[in-house]
Design a protein around this motif. Structure first.
Motif, mmCIF file in Angstrom:
data_model
loop_
_atom_site.group_PDB
_atom_site.id
_atom_site.type_symbol
_atom_site.label_atom_id
_atom_site.label_comp_id
_atom_site.label_asym_id
_atom_site.label_seq_id
_atom_site.Cartn_x
_atom_site.Cartn_y
_atom_site.Cartn_z
ATOM 1 N N ILE A 1 0.839 -1.204 0.000
ATOM 2 C CA ILE A 1 0.000 0.000 0.000
ATOM 3 C C ILE A 1 0.877 1.259 0.000
ATOM 4 O O ILE A 1 0.604 2.235 -0.719
ATOM 5 C CB ILE A 1 -0.955 -0.026 1.214
ATOM 6 C CG1 ILE A 1 -1.989 -1.131 1.028
ATOM 7 C CG2 ILE A 1 -1.637 1.323 1.405
ATOM 8 C CD1 ILE A 1 -2.871 -1.362 2.234
ATOM 9 N N PHE A 2 1.958 1.254 0.771
ATOM 10 C CA PHE A 2 2.878 2.399 0.806
ATOM 11 C C PHE A 2 3.503 2.625 -0.558
ATOM 12 O O PHE A 2 3.603 3.770 -1.036
ATOM 13 C CB PHE A 2 3.944 2.164 1.882
ATOM 14 C CG PHE A 2 4.982 3.230 1.935
ATOM 15 C CD1 PHE A 2 4.676 4.494 2.411
ATOM 16 C CD2 PHE A 2 6.277 2.972 1.488
ATOM 17 C CE1 PHE A 2 5.639 5.483 2.452
ATOM 18 C CE2 PHE A 2 7.247 3.952 1.529
ATOM 19 C CZ PHE A 2 6.937 5.222 2.003
ATOM 20 N N LYS A 3 3.957 1.557 -1.222
ATOM 21 C CA LYS A 3 4.574 1.701 -2.549
ATOM 22 C C LYS A 3 3.563 2.210 -3.583
ATOM 23 O O LYS A 3 3.900 3.032 -4.446
ATOM 24 C CB LYS A 3 5.178 0.372 -3.016
ATOM 25 C CG LYS A 3 6.455 0.014 -2.297
ATOM 26 C CD LYS A 3 7.510 1.056 -2.589
ATOM 27 C CE LYS A 3 8.844 0.694 -1.962
ATOM 28 N NZ LYS A 3 9.850 1.704 -2.213
ATOM 29 N N LEU A 4 2.319 1.731 -3.484
ATOM 30 C CA LEU A 4 1.288 2.228 -4.405
ATOM 31 C C LEU A 4 1.022 3.709 -4.168
ATOM 32 O O LEU A 4 0.798 4.485 -5.117
ATOM 33 C CB LEU A 4 0.000 1.413 -4.248
ATOM 34 C CG LEU A 4 0.032 -0.009 -4.788
ATOM 35 C CD1 LEU A 4 -1.259 -0.740 -4.441
ATOM 36 C CD2 LEU A 4 0.232 0.002 -6.295
ATOM 37 N N TYR A 5 1.041 4.128 -2.927
ATOM 38 C CA TYR A 5 0.874 5.551 -2.624
ATOM 39 C C TYR A 5 2.018 6.363 -3.198
ATOM 40 O O TYR A 5 1.812 7.432 -3.768
ATOM 41 C CB TYR A 5 0.781 5.736 -1.103
ATOM 42 C CG TYR A 5 0.754 7.179 -0.678
ATOM 43 C CD1 TYR A 5 -0.378 7.957 -0.879
ATOM 44 C CD2 TYR A 5 1.879 7.763 -0.109
ATOM 45 C CE1 TYR A 5 -0.403 9.285 -0.507
ATOM 46 C CE2 TYR A 5 1.875 9.094 0.266
ATOM 47 C CZ TYR A 5 0.735 9.850 0.062
ATOM 48 O OH TYR A 5 0.720 11.157 0.436
ATOM 49 N N LYS A 6 3.249 5.873 -3.050
ATOM 50 C CA LYS A 6 4.408 6.588 -3.594
ATOM 51 C C LYS A 6 4.331 6.659 -5.118
ATOM 52 O O LYS A 6 4.707 7.671 -5.709
ATOM 53 C CB LYS A 6 5.714 5.895 -3.168
ATOM 54 C CG LYS A 6 5.969 5.880 -1.683
ATOM 55 C CD LYS A 6 6.817 6.967 -1.186
ATOM 56 C CE LYS A 6 8.183 6.932 -1.717
ATOM 57 N NZ LYS A 6 9.122 7.772 -1.029
ATOM 58 N N ILE A 7 3.865 5.597 -5.762
ATOM 59 C CA ILE A 7 3.742 5.601 -7.216
ATOM 60 C C ILE A 7 2.685 6.621 -7.653
ATOM 61 O O ILE A 7 2.850 7.333 -8.642
ATOM 62 C CB ILE A 7 3.394 4.194 -7.731
ATOM 63 C CG1 ILE A 7 4.593 3.280 -7.557
ATOM 64 C CG2 ILE A 7 2.953 4.226 -9.188
ATOM 65 C CD1 ILE A 7 4.295 1.823 -7.865
ATOM 66 N N SER A 8 1.594 6.730 -6.906
ATOM 67 C CA SER A 8 0.538 7.661 -7.289
ATOM 68 C C SER A 8 0.991 9.111 -7.107
ATOM 69 O O SER A 8 0.416 10.020 -7.724
ATOM 70 C CB SER A 8 -0.725 7.397 -6.466
ATOM 71 O OG SER A 8 -0.501 7.766 -5.110
ATOM 72 N N ARG A 9 1.978 9.390 -6.289
ATOM 73 C CA ARG A 9 2.471 10.748 -6.056
ATOM 74 C C ARG A 9 3.473 11.190 -7.126
ATOM 75 O O ARG A 9 3.852 12.363 -7.155
ATOM 76 C CB ARG A 9 3.140 10.824 -4.689
ATOM 77 C CG ARG A 9 2.259 10.474 -3.523
ATOM 78 C CD ARG A 9 1.237 11.485 -3.211
ATOM 79 N NE ARG A 9 1.924 12.709 -2.796
ATOM 80 C CZ ARG A 9 1.348 13.879 -2.662
ATOM 81 N NH1 ARG A 9 0.075 13.995 -2.920
ATOM 82 N NH2 ARG A 9 2.025 14.926 -2.294
ATOM 83 N N ILE A 10 3.922 10.294 -7.973
ATOM 84 C CA ILE A 10 4.902 10.650 -9.022
ATOM 85 C C ILE A 10 4.186 11.482 -10.084
ATOM 86 O O ILE A 10 3.135 11.123 -10.575
ATOM 87 C CB ILE A 10 5.537 9.391 -9.633
ATOM 88 C CG1 ILE A 10 6.343 8.627 -8.587
ATOM 89 C CG2 ILE A 10 6.396 9.755 -10.833
ATOM 90 C CD1 ILE A 10 6.900 7.327 -9.098
ATOM 91 N N ARG A 11 4.809 12.623 -10.419
ATOM 92 C CA ARG A 11 4.264 13.514 -11.447
ATOM 93 C C ARG A 11 4.924 13.201 -12.788
ATOM 94 O O ARG A 11 6.134 12.941 -12.834
ATOM 95 C CB ARG A 11 4.542 14.976 -11.080
ATOM 96 C CG ARG A 11 3.966 15.372 -9.772
ATOM 97 C CD ARG A 11 2.516 15.793 -9.985
ATOM 98 N NE ARG A 11 1.993 16.254 -8.702
ATOM 99 C CZ ARG A 11 0.831 15.916 -8.261
ATOM 100 N NH1 ARG A 11 0.076 15.104 -8.948
ATOM 101 N NH2 ARG A 11 0.389 16.373 -7.123
#
Length: 194
Positions: A180-190
């Motif tokens: 879940i943390f990695k998916l959150y970090k991926i979603s924050r990439i612009r």
């Protein structure tokens, strides 16, 4: 043509169903009435042998010859067969079966002996249960003094088993939170803009 074919199938199904019903009822009503056998049990002990003697008579008092009886001892979850696999009465309607000397009973040594008539051609199925003090008395341990073991209650499970299960649960939840943390970090990439 299509409707005629459908009606033919429907009529055929109806005829098959009616014939099955008629056939089954003819079997049920065609059987002869079976009667109940009268069983009497007596017990005897000689030195180290314990003998169960069963006498089978019909309703008119005539001894039943070649009637198969099955002997069991009632256990916690099932019936334990004793004696020969096939026990049949002699010309006097009597069977003698030796009782094993090593069967555990309740704390007083009582066992429940079960005699059954099963699938006889002439007599109805029947069960007779008798309690007898022929078992080895079972000594029950104090339930409060139960030690840690695999078969113990959850509060007395082995420490190593508790540790292994807890570590597996923690590892699974760690992996879930990491994903879940990695998916959150991926979603924050612009995306890169030129």
């Amino acid at each position: 043509m299509r409707i005629n074919n459908y009606l033919n199938r429907y009529v055929l199904k109806l005829l098959v169903l009616l014939s099955l019903i008629a056939f089954n009822s003819s079997i049920v009503f065609g059987q002869d009435a079976m009667e109940d056998a009268i069983l009497s049990i007596s017990f005897s002990e000689d030195n180290d042998t314990k003998i169960i003697t069963t006498k089978a008579i019909d309703q008119s008092g005539v001894p039943i010859e070649d009637l198969e009886l099955y002997y069991f001892v009632k256990r916690t979850f099932s019936l334990l067969p004793i004696g020969d696999p096939f026990n049949s009465t002699d010309e006097n309607g009597i069977i003698e079966v030796e009782f094993p000397n090593d069967l555990p009973g309740d704390p007083e040594g009582n066992v429940i002996i079960v005699v059954k008539i099963l699938e006889s051609d002439l007599y109805n199925d029947q069960t007779l249960e008798v309690s007898k003090n022929w078992g080895i008395p079972t000594v029950l341990e104090d339930p409060d003094a139960e030690k840690r073991s695999l078969w113990a209650a959850a509060a007395n499970a082995p420490i190593s088993l508790i540790f292994i299960v807890c570590s597996m649960i923690i590892a699974v939840w760690y992996i879930i939170f990491y994903i879940i943390f990695k998916l959150y970090k991926i979603s924050r990439i612009r995306p890169l803009t030129n």
